[in-house]
Write a protein that holds these residues in place. Structure first.
Motif, PDB file in Angstrom:
ATOM      1  N   ALA A   1       0.845  -1.195   0.000  1.00 39.57           N
ATOM      2  CA  ALA A   1       0.000   0.000   0.000  1.00 39.57           C
ATOM      3  C   ALA A   1       0.879   1.244   0.000  1.00 39.57           C
ATOM      4  CB  ALA A   1      -0.911  -0.001   1.222  1.00 39.57           C
ATOM      5  N   ARG A   2       0.878   1.934  -1.106  1.00 37.72           N
ATOM      6  CA  ARG A   2       1.718   3.127  -1.234  1.00 37.72           C
ATOM      7  C   ARG A   2       0.849   4.349  -1.516  1.00 37.72           C
ATOM      8  NH1 ARG A   2       4.894  -1.063  -3.406  1.00 37.72           N
ATOM      9  NH2 ARG A   2       7.007  -1.088  -2.539  1.00 37.72           N
ATOM     10  N   TRP A   3       1.348   5.494  -1.104  1.00 40.87           N
ATOM     11  CA  TRP A   3       0.642   6.758  -1.275  1.00 40.87           C
ATOM     12  C   TRP A   3       0.717   7.218  -2.727  1.00 40.87           C
ATOM     13  CZ3 TRP A   3       1.770  11.715  -2.815  1.00 40.87           C
ATOM     14  CH2 TRP A   3       0.821  12.673  -2.490  1.00 40.87           C
ATOM     15  N   GLY A   4      -0.294   7.966  -3.173  1.00 41.78           N
ATOM     16  CA  GLY A   4      -0.252   8.639  -4.459  1.00 41.78           C
ATOM     17  C   GLY A   4      -1.142   8.076  -5.544  1.00 41.78           C
ATOM     18  N   MET A   5      -1.923   7.030  -5.259  1.00 43.39           N
ATOM     19  CA  MET A   5      -2.811   6.461  -6.271  1.00 43.39           C
ATOM     20  C   MET A   5      -4.050   7.348  -6.409  1.00 43.39           C
ATOM     21  SD  MET A   5      -0.834   3.961  -6.720  1.00 43.39           S
ATOM     22  CE  MET A   5       0.538   3.454  -5.692  1.00 43.39           C
ATOM     23  N   LYS A   6      -4.576   7.400  -7.623  1.00 39.46           N
ATOM     24  CA  LYS A   6      -5.791   8.184  -7.852  1.00 39.46           C
ATOM     25  C   LYS A   6      -6.989   7.535  -7.143  1.00 39.46           C
ATOM     26  CE  LYS A   6      -8.021  10.689 -11.571  1.00 39.46           C
ATOM     27  NZ  LYS A   6      -8.011  10.921 -13.021  1.00 39.46           N
TER      28      LYS A   6
ATOM     29  N   ASN B   1     -12.487  -4.559   3.056  1.00 40.73           N
ATOM     30  CA  ASN B   1     -13.002  -3.729   4.141  1.00 40.73           C
ATOM     31  C   ASN B   1     -12.106  -3.752   5.381  1.00 40.73           C
ATOM     32  OD1 ASN B   1     -14.955  -2.104   5.415  1.00 40.73           O
ATOM     33  ND2 ASN B   1     -15.884  -3.889   6.343  1.00 40.73           N
ATOM     34  N   GLN B   2     -11.491  -4.898   5.675  1.00 36.17           N
ATOM     35  CA  GLN B   2     -10.674  -5.004   6.880  1.00 36.17           C
ATOM     36  C   GLN B   2      -9.367  -4.220   6.783  1.00 36.17           C
ATOM     37  OE1 GLN B   2     -10.330  -9.185   7.737  1.00 36.17           O
ATOM     38  NE2 GLN B   2     -12.391  -9.275   8.590  1.00 36.17           N
ATOM     39  N   SER B   3      -9.032  -3.742   5.600  1.00 34.26           N
ATOM     40  CA  SER B   3      -7.826  -2.918   5.429  1.00 34.26           C
ATOM     41  C   SER B   3      -8.118  -1.420   5.526  1.00 34.26           C
ATOM     42  CB  SER B   3      -7.184  -3.213   4.074  1.00 34.26           C
ATOM     43  OG  SER B   3      -6.723  -4.532   4.019  1.00 34.26           O
ATOM     44  N   ARG B   4      -9.389  -1.054   5.592  1.00 33.81           N
ATOM     45  CA  ARG B   4      -9.784   0.356   5.541  1.00 33.81           C
ATOM     46  C   ARG B   4      -9.078   1.227   6.582  1.00 33.81           C
ATOM     47  NH1 ARG B   4     -15.568   0.789   6.401  1.00 33.81           N
ATOM     48  NH2 ARG B   4     -15.737   0.379   4.189  1.00 33.81           N
ATOM     49  N   GLU B   5      -9.163   0.836   7.840  1.00 39.90           N
ATOM     50  CA  GLU B   5      -8.616   1.659   8.928  1.00 39.90           C
ATOM     51  C   GLU B   5      -7.119   1.899   8.773  1.00 39.90           C
ATOM     52  OE1 GLU B   5     -10.352   2.856  11.736  1.00 39.90           O
ATOM     53  OE2 GLU B   5     -12.225   2.175  10.822  1.00 39.90           O
TER      54      GLU B   5
ATOM     55  N   LEU C   1      -2.129   6.233   4.747  1.00 44.15           N
ATOM     56  CA  LEU C   1      -2.138   7.020   3.509  1.00 44.15           C
ATOM     57  C   LEU C   1      -2.937   8.312   3.603  1.00 44.15           C
ATOM     58  CD1 LEU C   1      -2.650   4.010   1.075  1.00 44.15           C
ATOM     59  CD2 LEU C   1      -0.493   5.066   1.790  1.00 44.15           C
ATOM     60  N   GLY C   2      -3.699   8.484   4.677  1.00 42.36           N
ATOM     61  CA  GLY C   2      -4.468   9.708   4.877  1.00 42.36           C
ATOM     62  C   GLY C   2      -5.961   9.502   4.715  1.00 42.36           C
ATOM     63  N   GLU C   3      -6.710  10.229   5.475  1.00 44.93           N
ATOM     64  CA  GLU C   3      -8.176  10.125   5.451  1.00 44.93           C
ATOM     65  C   GLU C   3      -8.769  10.505   4.098  1.00 44.93           C
ATOM     66  OE1 GLU C   3     -10.516   9.065   7.696  1.00 44.93           O
ATOM     67  OE2 GLU C   3      -8.836   8.346   8.903  1.00 44.93           O
ATOM     68  N   ALA C   4      -8.081  11.341   3.350  1.00 39.24           N
ATOM     69  CA  ALA C   4      -8.647  11.876   2.103  1.00 39.24           C
ATOM     70  C   ALA C   4      -8.446  10.972   0.892  1.00 39.24           C
ATOM     71  CB  ALA C   4      -8.041  13.248   1.819  1.00 39.24           C
ATOM     72  N   ILE C   5      -7.811   9.804   1.053  1.00 40.74           N
ATOM     73  CA  ILE C   5      -7.615   8.957  -0.124  1.00 40.74           C
ATOM     74  C   ILE C   5      -8.956   8.511  -0.692  1.00 40.74           C
ATOM     75  CG2 ILE C   5      -5.324   8.135   0.563  1.00 40.74           C
ATOM     76  CD1 ILE C   5      -6.676   5.466   1.366  1.00 40.74           C
ATOM     77  N   ASN C   6      -8.996   8.297  -2.001  1.00 45.58           N
ATOM     78  CA  ASN C   6     -10.188   7.809  -2.683  1.00 45.58           C
ATOM     79  C   ASN C   6     -10.180   6.287  -2.552  1.00 45.58           C
ATOM     80  OD1 ASN C   6     -12.344   7.312  -4.347  1.00 45.58           O
ATOM     81  ND2 ASN C   6     -11.294   7.906  -6.225  1.00 45.58           N
TER      82      ASN C   6
END
Length: 95
Positions: A37-42, A48-52, A58-63
């Motif tokens: 899981a890396r930052w910067g994807m569109k 679901n278990q990976s959400r938190e 990666l930040g709350e604002a990720i899509n």
């Protein structure tokens, strides 16, 4: 079906990358470890278990779109993605 390029594993039929190394438009994240899981994807798609942990890392604002449970199918173009339990093997028909 899956090709390797400079961004990682790409599935052309679905137009997505699996655990990409570089920023891409559509990323399927198999699990929330930092090497997957890396930052910067569109946009991100994960279980679901990976959400938190994904939002924490990666930040709350990720899509982020998540699949609610195991054995859930997500249809993407002419491609179906199915979440499996840890350790499950995908049967390709090859022996």
């Amino acid at each position: 079906m899956i090709v390797l390029n400079e961004n990682g594993l790409f599935c052309p039929k679905a137009g997505l990358y699996i655990d990409p190394w570089n920023p891409v438009d559509r990323a399927v994240i198999t699990h929330a470890h930092s090497d997957h899981a890396r930052w910067g994807m569109k946009s991100y798609l994960s279980h679901n278990q990976s959400r938190e942990i994904l939002r924490y890392r990666l930040g709350e604002a990720i899509n982020l779109e998540t699949l609610a449970r195991y054995l859930t199918e997500k249809h993407l173009s002419a491609f179906a993605l199915e979440t499996l339990y840890t350790g499950e093997r995908i049967d390709t028909g090859d022996e």
